[in-house]
Design a protein around this motif. Sequence first.
Motif, PDB file in Angstrom:
ATOM      1  N   ASP A 180       0.799  -1.060   0.050  1.00 33.08           N
ATOM      2  CA  ASP A 180       0.068  -0.024  -0.041  1.00 33.08           C
ATOM      3  C   ASP A 180       0.822   1.244   0.196  1.00 33.08           C
ATOM      4  O   ASP A 180       0.456   2.183   0.666  1.00 33.08           O
ATOM      5  N   ASP A 202      -0.333   1.040  -4.128  1.00 37.86           N
ATOM      6  CA  ASP A 202      -1.842   0.953  -3.904  1.00 37.86           C
ATOM      7  C   ASP A 202      -2.656   1.197  -4.717  1.00 37.86           C
ATOM      8  O   ASP A 202      -2.606   1.905  -5.791  1.00 37.86           O
ATOM      9  N   GLU A 235      -0.928  -2.958  -7.547  1.00 30.57           N
ATOM     10  CA  GLU A 235      -2.148  -3.862  -7.202  1.00 30.57           C
ATOM     11  C   GLU A 235      -3.506  -3.296  -7.758  1.00 30.57           C
ATOM     12  O   GLU A 235      -3.526  -2.279  -7.557  1.00 30.57           O
TER      13      GLU A 235
HETATM   14 MG    MG Z   1      -4.176  -2.231  -0.476  1.00 27.30          MG
END
Ligand code: MG
Length: 277
Positions: A180, A202, A235
Motif C-alpha cells: 500500500d 496501492d 495492485e
Molecule cells: Mg491495498
Amino acid sequence: HAKKIKHKEGVYYSIDMQEKMEWRLGLIRQLRHDFARGKLEVWYQPQLSFDDLSLIGCEALLRWPLENGTYISPAVFIPLAEDAGLIVDIGQWVLEQACQQQKRLENEGTEICIAVNVSVPQFKVKGYAQTVKNTLLKYGVDPKNIELEVTESVVMDELDTVINTLKELKALGIEVAIDDFGTGFSSLSYIQSLPIDRLKIDRSFIKDLNNGDTGAVAGLVISLGAKLGLKTIAEGVETQEQAKFLKDLGCDEVQGFMYAKPMPENKLLEFIGKRNT
Ligand code: MG
Ligand code: C2E
Ligand code: MG
Ligand code: MG
C-alpha cells in the motif's frame, strides 16, 4: 443524534457505539472460535511480470468463510484480530500455509515466490526474524521463495527495531515489500535507508487512471522505485487501460482482477496447469 446510555463506570456511550462494541466483541469471539477449529482459509492471487505476463508469484490472502457461505472481508477482521491479540497466531498460521503451498507448487514443477502480509504486532514480537527462519526450515522452503509484505505503519513503528528486523530477514534471503505504498503519508526520506526489495503501488492510485486521474502518484512511485533499485508492483489492476498506462511508465509487475482474482489453493494449481498447456 444518537441516544446516550450510561455505562456502569459512569462513562457515556451512544447506543451506536455500544452496539458497535458488542458487534466487535461478538466477531472477535467467533473469529477466535473459527480459527481454533481450522475454519480460516488462505487464498492466493497471482502476480505477473509486465514484460511477458509470466507468473512470478502469488499473494497469500486470508479468507474467513461463514456458515451461510458468505465471507467476512479481511479488511474488517484483520484489525479486530490485531486488537484482540490474535494476529500473531493467525499470522504464523498463514506463513505456515504459504510455506506448504510453496513446497506443493515446487513439487508440481512451479517454483514461485509467495508473499505473506505481516501486521505490526507480529513484527514487534522479539525474535520475529528467527521465527520466520525456523518456519522456513521446518518446511524446507528456500527463503527467496517467501516475501513479506509490510505496510508503512509497520516501518514507522519503532524505526530502529524494525530496521534491525528487516536486516535480519534480508540476511536470511527473504524478500520484503512495502505494501500500500504511498497511503501511509510517511516521510519519504526513510525509504532509502530500508533494506527492502519491492514497492507495491496501492490500488487507490490505480483505480481512477484513465478516469480523470493523471496517474501522477503511480508514476512517482515507479520512478522512485527505479531510482532506488527496487521493483515496483501495481495492485488492483482491473482494466487494459490501467495496465498499459502502468507498463508504459515502467512498472515491473502486476496483480489484479484483470489477470486473476484470489483463489483457493486447489484452484491455483488448476490456474497454473491451464497456463502451462
Ligand atoms: Mg491495498
Ligand atoms: P492487501 O495486502 O493490500 O491485499 C490486496 C487486496 O486487494 C486484496 O484484498 C485483494 O483481493 C485486493 N485486490 C487485488 N486485485 C484487485 C483488483 O483488481 N480489484 C479490487 N477491487 N481488489 C483487488 P483482500 O483479500 O480483501 O485483503 C484486504 C487486506 O486485508 C489486505 O490488503 C491486507 O492488508 C489484509 N490481509 C489479507 N490477508 C492478510 C493476512 O494474512 N495477514 C494480514 N496481516 N493482513 C491480511
Ligand atoms: Mg498485501
Ligand atoms: Mg496492498
